[in-house]
Design an enzyme around this catalytic site. Structure first.
Site, short mmCIF file in Angstrom:
data_model
loop_
_atom_site.label_atom_id
_atom_site.label_comp_id
_atom_site.label_asym_id
_atom_site.label_seq_id
_atom_site.Cartn_x
_atom_site.Cartn_y
_atom_site.Cartn_z
N ASN A 152 0.85 -1.19 0.00
CA ASN A 152 0.00 0.00 0.00
C ASN A 152 0.88 1.24 0.00
O ASN A 152 2.11 1.14 0.01
CB ASN A 152 -0.95 -0.03 1.21
N ASP A 204 -3.62 -6.60 5.22
CA ASP A 204 -4.63 -7.44 5.88
C ASP A 204 -4.69 -8.82 5.24
O ASP A 204 -5.18 -9.77 5.84
CB ASP A 204 -6.01 -6.77 5.77
N ASP A 256 -3.90 -9.96 12.74
CA ASP A 256 -4.01 -8.57 13.16
C ASP A 256 -3.13 -8.39 14.41
O ASP A 256 -3.49 -8.79 15.51
CB ASP A 256 -5.47 -8.19 13.46
N1 CTP Z 1 -2.99 -3.50 12.19
C1 CTP Z 1 -2.23 -4.57 12.67
N2 CTP Z 1 -2.20 -5.74 11.97
C2 CTP Z 1 -2.92 -5.90 10.86
C3 CTP Z 1 -3.70 -4.82 10.37
C4 CTP Z 1 -3.70 -3.63 11.07
O1 CTP Z 1 -1.58 -4.43 13.69
N3 CTP Z 1 -2.87 -7.05 10.19
C5 CTP Z 1 -3.00 -2.25 12.96
C6 CTP Z 1 -2.43 -1.06 12.25
O2 CTP Z 1 -1.05 -0.91 12.48
C7 CTP Z 1 -3.22 0.09 12.84
C8 CTP Z 1 -4.55 -0.52 13.18
O3 CTP Z 1 -4.33 -1.93 13.21
O4 CTP Z 1 -2.65 0.57 14.02
C9 CTP Z 1 -5.68 -0.20 12.24
O5 CTP Z 1 -5.39 -0.63 10.97
P1 CTP Z 1 -6.43 -0.46 9.74
O6 CTP Z 1 -5.84 -1.15 8.56
O7 CTP Z 1 -6.81 0.94 9.58
O8 CTP Z 1 -7.64 -1.21 10.25
P2 CTP Z 1 -8.02 -2.70 10.19
O9 CTP Z 1 -8.24 -3.15 11.58
O10 CTP Z 1 -7.02 -3.48 9.41
O11 CTP Z 1 -9.41 -2.66 9.48
P3 CTP Z 1 -9.79 -2.31 7.96
O12 CTP Z 1 -8.60 -2.59 7.09
O13 CTP Z 1 -10.92 -3.21 7.71
O14 CTP Z 1 -10.17 -0.86 7.95
#
Ligand code: CTP
Length: 401
Positions: free
Chosen positions: A210, A279, A306
């Site tokens: 990304n 993700d 996550d």
């Molecule tokens: N994060 C993480 N591990 C992942 C994905 C996200 O630790 N596999 C952490 C990121 O570093 C950030 C927070 O979770 O601090 C939010 O990440 P974000 O991508 O915005 O949210 P998601 O929980 O992944 O949800 P979505 O992608 O559905 O918005």
């Protein structure tokens, strides 16, 4: 963080003077007022106009010619203004003159007349640095209270290798901070910061990733280090220079980041996850480069762990901060993520801030408070976030620190 401070940057005649342009820029960016004083030799390497443009102030090149603020004695006028004098690069000559009280030009005269802290960043050929007289002189100026930063080991401009390179720009700026900025409020705290994007390999040359640049995480690491924290920075691939004196762990994939965070998390007082962790990753990575054949192709993806959610589940008292990058429903989504991942604080920003130098974020805490920070450089945002963390970290953690 240097707003209201005046730094006099003395430039003596060495090729490292080109790096001093970046130092002046860095100090200005932090809010300092900068005045430059150049020796005659320094002007052979970089034009005074360059420093005039970067500092936004007249450059003193001659004790008698330049008229600063209508005063005929510029070194005295500057002395009144100076909170700190930095000499970068500091040649064997200016070190020797200072050690022996010689004052035959604007810079050496200024150095005899100031009472504020002084830092020298020596840079010269390694054999010169090892020269007995230079060693004696540099020890003497240290005894007189001048702080030395560097020189460091590496290749010098003439192609030789050894100790003689001027310290890195960020280290020099950090040294200025250390002396000027007594805000040591994170001293003793261990802070883990993740930064940048992860890359999930499809084949040896292709990956899913990304647009995250890592700038926010690096700014936080920089600011936390400056405020006295012991910083571990786990970063995906970036083009950024890491801050000096942080424990940098470089990773590529979400899985590697997960392992690195797991290994480091136990010992941390604060964990800040700014990383844009993928993700999903491809179900498997092709060992050889994929050749194009069919008109369409599909990739099956698997969820990655996550990391933050996992940390939230097994919280051992460390203060947990997440980031939420959203394109819509910013506050609502961030609030939901804070709850789901059991966070103490979440920083919500619009995806438009990706790759930018500035950001405009909201900070949400567990008590339901939502605070909007102004649009500002990421280093300022980083300091504001750390301000909010430091007031909320449990006092026992700070006491232990
Ligand atoms: N994060 C993480 N591990 C992942 C994905 C996200 O630790 N596999 C952490 C990121 O570093 C950030 C927070 O979770 O601090 C939010 O990440 P974000 O991508 O915005 O949210 P998601 O929980 O992944 O949800 P979505 O992608 O559905 O918005």
């Amino acid at each position: 963080m240097l707003t209201g401070k005046t730094v006099i940057v003395g430039i003596s005649g060495g090729i490292a003077a080109y790096k001093t342009c970046e130092i002046v820029r860095g100090l200005k960016k932090e809010g300092a007022e900068v005045f430059c004083v150049m020796t005659v030799s320094a002007q052979k390497f970089v034009s005074p106009l360059t420093f005039r443009t970067l500092s936004g102030n007249p450059v003193i090149t001659d004790l008698f010619d330049e008229d600063l603020n209508n005063t005929p004695v510029p070194h005295i006028a500057l002395r009144e203004k100076a909170d700190l004098v930095l000499v970068a690069p500091a040649t064997a000559n200016i070190i020797g003159k200072t050690a022996n009280g010689l004052a035959d030009d604007a810079l050496s005269t200024l150095l005899l007349s100031v009472k504020c802290p002084v830092i020298f960043a020596p840079a010269m050929n390694p054999v010169m640095w090892e020269n007995k007289v230079v060693r004696q002189n540099s020890k003497k100026i240290q005894k007189l209270g001048i702080k030395l930063i560097g020189p460091v080991y590496g290749e010098v401009a003439c192609g030789e290798e050894g100790t003689g390179r001027m310290a890195e720009v960020s280290s020099v700026i950090d040294a200025v901070f250390d002396l000027l900025n007594h805000k040591n409020d994170l001293s003793g705290l261990k802070i883990l910061i993740t930064a940048g994007a992860t890359r999930e390999a499809i084949d040896p040359i292709r990956f899913i990733s990304n647009r995250s640049s890592g700038k926010m995480g690096f700014a936080l690491a920089h600011a936390a280090k400056r405020r006295g924290a012991e910083v571990t920075l786990i970063s995906g691939p970036t083009y950024l220079n890491p801050p000096a004196n942080v424990n940098l762990i470089e990773v590529t994939s979400a899985e590697e980041m997960h392992k690195a965070v797991q290994a480091a998390a136990q010992k941390q007082d604060v964990i800040i996850m700014t990383a844009a962790v993928a993700d999903y990753r491809p179900n498997f990575t092709f060992m050889q480069k994929l050749q194009k054949r069919a008109d369409t192709m599909s990739l099956e993806l698997t969820r990655t762990v996550d990391i933050l959610e996992e940390l939230g589940k097994s919280k051992n008292g460390s203060f947990l901060v997440g980031f939420a990058a959203e394109s819509n429903n910013l506050i609502e989504n961030a609030r939901e993520k804070m709850k789901k991942k059991n966070l103490d604080l979440i920083v919500a920003n619009n995806v438009e801030a990706f790759e930018e130098d500035c950001s405009e974020v909201f900070i949400l805490d567990k008590a339901g408070e939502v605070e909007q920070l102004p649009l500002q450089e990421k280093i300022s945002t980083a300091n504001s976030i750390l301000d909010r963390i430091v007031t909320r970290v449990s006092p026992s953690r700070k006491d232990r620190a």
